[in-house]
Scaffold this motif. Sequence first.
Motif, short mmCIF file in Angstrom:
data_model
loop_
_atom_site.label_atom_id
_atom_site.label_comp_id
_atom_site.label_asym_id
_atom_site.label_seq_id
_atom_site.Cartn_x
_atom_site.Cartn_y
_atom_site.Cartn_z
N LYS A 56 41.67 39.07 57.67
CA LYS A 56 40.65 38.94 56.64
C LYS A 56 39.99 37.58 56.78
CE LYS A 56 43.98 37.74 53.02
NZ LYS A 56 44.49 38.13 51.70
N PHE A 57 38.70 37.55 56.39
CA PHE A 57 37.89 36.35 56.54
C PHE A 57 37.10 36.14 55.26
CE2 PHE A 57 38.54 38.36 60.62
CZ PHE A 57 38.97 37.30 61.41
N TYR A 58 36.61 34.93 55.07
CA TYR A 58 35.98 34.56 53.81
C TYR A 58 34.55 34.11 54.02
CZ TYR A 58 40.86 34.59 52.51
OH TYR A 58 42.15 34.98 52.31
N MET A 59 33.70 34.42 53.03
CA MET A 59 32.32 33.97 53.06
C MET A 59 31.83 33.82 51.62
SD MET A 59 31.05 37.39 54.86
CE MET A 59 31.26 38.98 54.10
N PRO A 60 30.94 32.87 51.39
CA PRO A 60 30.42 32.68 50.04
C PRO A 60 29.43 33.78 49.68
CG PRO A 60 29.34 31.18 51.55
CD PRO A 60 30.40 31.90 52.34
N GLY A 61 29.28 34.04 48.39
CA GLY A 61 28.29 35.00 47.93
C GLY A 61 28.92 36.10 47.09
N THR A 62 28.10 37.08 46.80
CA THR A 62 28.55 38.19 45.97
C THR A 62 28.67 39.46 46.80
OG1 THR A 62 26.32 38.87 45.37
CG2 THR A 62 27.39 37.22 43.94
N LEU A 63 29.42 40.40 46.28
CA LEU A 63 29.58 41.69 46.94
C LEU A 63 28.24 42.41 47.04
CD1 LEU A 63 31.70 43.66 48.11
CD2 LEU A 63 31.85 44.66 45.82
N LYS A 64 27.46 42.36 45.98
CA LYS A 64 26.15 43.02 45.98
C LYS A 64 25.26 42.45 47.08
CE LYS A 64 22.30 44.13 42.91
NZ LYS A 64 21.76 44.02 41.56
N TYR A 65 25.25 41.13 47.21
CA TYR A 65 24.43 40.49 48.24
C TYR A 65 24.85 40.94 49.64
CZ TYR A 65 22.68 36.96 51.44
OH TYR A 65 22.08 36.33 52.51
N TRP A 66 26.14 40.85 49.96
CA TRP A 66 26.60 41.18 51.31
C TRP A 66 26.47 42.67 51.61
CZ3 TRP A 66 26.47 37.92 54.97
CH2 TRP A 66 26.67 36.56 54.71
#
Length: 125
Positions: free
Chosen positions: A46-56
């Motif tokens: 698993k990996f991490y990124m900033p932002g929201t689920l809706k955006y991605w």
Amino acid sequence: MKQLTVTCDLEGDMGISNIPLEDIVYLEFSKVSTKDKVIAHTEESKFYMPGTLKYWTHVFNASGLRYRTVDRSFAINVDKVISIDNVFLTAYFEVKRCTMSRRMYEDLVSEFPHLTIGIESRRPV
């Protein structure tokens, strides 16, 4: 092959990595302290990124992938789904699995009926 720049740990202490978009099986929203983070799950890690689920989810769909939100905290890569359990509302991938809400499960199988082919209903008649 399209790549996504991510971090390998929540705080980014291990630096950044690039992973192929096609390797991601589902996304998970996580609100850590005051920061919105999305966890990108592959079969191995698993990996991490900033932002929201809706955006991605929007960005991945705009990139030609087929992601659908299946719960307020999860979006799945429809093309990676191996099977769906219609009793426990779970999408199964090669190794991992992801739960779904009843309403979003119904929306998913309505849009992608082929996901239910060969899956026996375990609901009592």
